[in-house]
Design a protein around this motif. Structure first.
Motif, PDB file in Angstrom:
ATOM      1  N   GLN A 183      30.304  29.228 -26.078  1.00  0.00           N
ATOM      2  CA  GLN A 183      30.148  29.637 -24.677  1.00  0.00           C
ATOM      3  C   GLN A 183      28.722  29.234 -24.285  1.00  0.00           C
ATOM      4  O   GLN A 183      27.790  30.030 -24.357  1.00  0.00           O
ATOM      5  N   LEU A 185      26.427  28.179 -21.487  1.00  0.00           N
ATOM      6  CA  LEU A 185      26.349  28.153 -20.029  1.00  0.00           C
ATOM      7  C   LEU A 185      24.932  27.978 -19.499  1.00  0.00           C
ATOM      8  O   LEU A 185      24.742  27.434 -18.415  1.00  0.00           O
ATOM      9  N   VAL A 315      38.920  30.389 -26.335  1.00  0.00           N
ATOM     10  CA  VAL A 315      38.378  29.701 -25.165  1.00  0.00           C
ATOM     11  C   VAL A 315      36.939  29.257 -25.433  1.00  0.00           C
ATOM     12  O   VAL A 315      36.109  30.051 -25.887  1.00  0.00           O
ATOM     13  N   SER A 316      36.667  27.991 -25.167  1.00  0.00           N
ATOM     14  CA  SER A 316      35.307  27.460 -25.234  1.00  0.00           C
ATOM     15  C   SER A 316      34.898  26.993 -23.840  1.00  0.00           C
ATOM     16  O   SER A 316      35.727  26.464 -23.092  1.00  0.00           O
ATOM     17  N   LYS A 317      33.626  27.185 -23.533  1.00  0.00           N
ATOM     18  CA  LYS A 317      33.110  26.786 -22.219  1.00  0.00           C
ATOM     19  C   LYS A 317      31.753  26.129 -22.380  1.00  0.00           C
ATOM     20  O   LYS A 317      30.919  26.596 -23.159  1.00  0.00           O
ATOM     21  N   TYR A 347      30.206  24.879 -11.306  1.00  0.00           N
ATOM     22  CA  TYR A 347      29.590  26.031 -11.956  1.00  0.00           C
ATOM     23  C   TYR A 347      28.612  26.698 -11.006  1.00  0.00           C
ATOM     24  O   TYR A 347      27.743  26.043 -10.415  1.00  0.00           O
ATOM     25  N   LEU A 362      31.576  23.107 -14.880  1.00  0.00           N
ATOM     26  CA  LEU A 362      31.998  24.013 -15.948  1.00  0.00           C
ATOM     27  C   LEU A 362      33.296  23.490 -16.553  1.00  0.00           C
ATOM     28  O   LEU A 362      34.301  23.351 -15.859  1.00  0.00           O
ATOM     29  N   SER A 364      36.186  24.112 -19.487  1.00  0.00           N
ATOM     30  CA  SER A 364      36.720  25.139 -20.392  1.00  0.00           C
ATOM     31  C   SER A 364      38.084  24.713 -20.903  1.00  0.00           C
ATOM     32  O   SER A 364      38.841  24.021 -20.220  1.00  0.00           O
ATOM     33  N   CYS A 365      38.389  25.118 -22.134  1.00  0.00           N
ATOM     34  CA  CYS A 365      39.689  24.805 -22.723  1.00  0.00           C
ATOM     35  C   CYS A 365      39.955  25.767 -23.867  1.00  0.00           C
ATOM     36  O   CYS A 365      39.050  26.452 -24.353  1.00  0.00           O
TER      37      CYS A 365
END
Length: 378
Positions: A183, A185, A315-317, A347, A362, A364-365
């Protein structure tokens, strides 16, 4: 762009994203057939550097089947199992070692044995990312996804420029059972700039001129700037004259942005480069990377996306700057080989930070839970 499926074989047309497709073929264990390779060109078929890439992939795998037609306009590639171990490879001088090293970055974690690869050829070129650039950018990115990175390293034994090369690097990478979700960000603010200027088979004063100009530009924005001169002699300076510079900016969150500039090849009829121009160009490119922002620079976008897709079923972001054309192509190829799709949106940070650059993306998957089946277990 869309592949045609015939049984377990994916069929593509044209040479676009050739390296991506072969790398994903190895990781997914899906055979590919690529046809109509430069059929309309004066010199149709595979180029020398593409054949060299195929040979490299054959060296890091066991049981790979390769069939190329007489004209070189079609290739059938049935991947074997990733093995790794100690390998040596002479890269084509048409492209930089970075062209081949990026493929190894994507594959090495999933080998049966830790990879210890010696690559020879052109270390720095304005065609492909240099070894310096991949070392700072991709190793930093990989460390976010793996648990053991003690033996992850790229060392430059000899530098080599076009057209005659003479460079040599050693890439070492441990094996891993699986990746970890991320994650990522926040990129933080730039706190320091570092760099290396080199001058091979030319006056050592050229490297100092590059340093002075690049440092002068970056000091307008940040006080902590340190650029060294890499003076190599004899065999360590390769077989061709030239010079260049590689710059990195590190943020308070440990994010690395990289940029570089390499002199033109006079032997190819290109205009001679001035050291001051290279120093300024590299500084401007670094400023652009900082402006684009994100937690990975443009060089490592595809690598981060790959590891997100192959990560655990969680979930990875990550946040990036504008997606490059190469990254967009990689996203499409990932869907063809693995069926993975990403959610892509603008984002919006919780707090506005002045000077944070352009709008961010952003990504994510949900990971596939890909594991290294080749790794030896006790």
């Amino acid at each position: 762009m869309t592949a045609i499926r015939r049984g377990e074989v994916l069929i593509f047309k044209g040479c676009n994203f050739f390296r991506q497709r072969l790398v994903l073929s190895v990781l997914s264990s899906k055979s590919v057939k690529i046809t109509d390779i430069r059929t309309l060109d004066d010199a149709p078929g595979l180029k020398e550097f593409e054949v060299s890439l195929v040979r490299l992939l054959d060296k890091v795998t066991n049981g790979t089947v390769i069939e190329i037609n007489d004209e070189g306009t079609s290739i059938y590639f049935q991947p074997g199992l990733l093995y790794g171990g100690t390998i040596e490879h002479d890269c084509s001088l048409e492209r930089g070692i970075g062209y081949y090293l990026e493929a190894l970055f994507m594959l090495s974690l999933f080998c049966k044995k830790p990879l210890n690869a010696t690559l020879r050829g052109v270390t720095n070129t304005n065609i492909d990312p240099s070894v310096d650039l991949l070392k700072t950018s991709m190793i930093t990115t990989m460390k976010n996804f793996i648990y053991d990175h003690e033996n992850l390293d790229v060392s430059i034994k000899k530098r080599g420029l076009r057209p005659l090369g003479g460079g040599e690097i050693v890439f070492k990478c441990p094996i891993g059972q699986q990746l970890r979700p991320v994650q990522l960000l926040e990129s933080g603010l730039v706190k320091r700039v570092r760099g290396t200027a080199f001058a091979l088979r030319v006056s050592p004063a050229i490297a100092n001129r590059i340093v002075d100009k690049a440092k002068g530009v970056m000091l307008n924005f940040i006080p902590d700037v340190f650029i060294t001169a890499d003076q190599r002699r004899g065999k360590q300076s390769g077989n061709s004259p030239g010079f260049g510079v590689h710059l990195t900016a590190e943020t308070t969150k440990g994010v690395i942005y990289s940029a570089e500039a390499v002199s033109n090849v006079v032997a190819f009829g290109e205009e001679p480069s001035l050291p001051e121009d290279l120093g300024e160009a590299a500084s401007q490119r670094l400023c652009k990377e900082i402006f684009l922002g994100g937690v990975v620079d443009s060089t490592s976008q595809a690598l981060a996306i790959l590891f997100m897709a192959l990560g655990p079923q969680d979930v990875s972001k990550i946040v990036t700057g504008n997606l490059t054309d190469y990254t967009v192509g990689f996203l499409r190829n990932l869907k063809e080989f693995f069926g993975v799709t990403f959610k892509i949106e603008k984002y919006h940070a919780e707090e506005f930070v002045e000077g944070s650059g352009c709008e961010k993306v952003l990504l994510s998957c949900v990971g596939l839970g890909y594991t290294n089946l080749s790794k030896r277990t006790i």
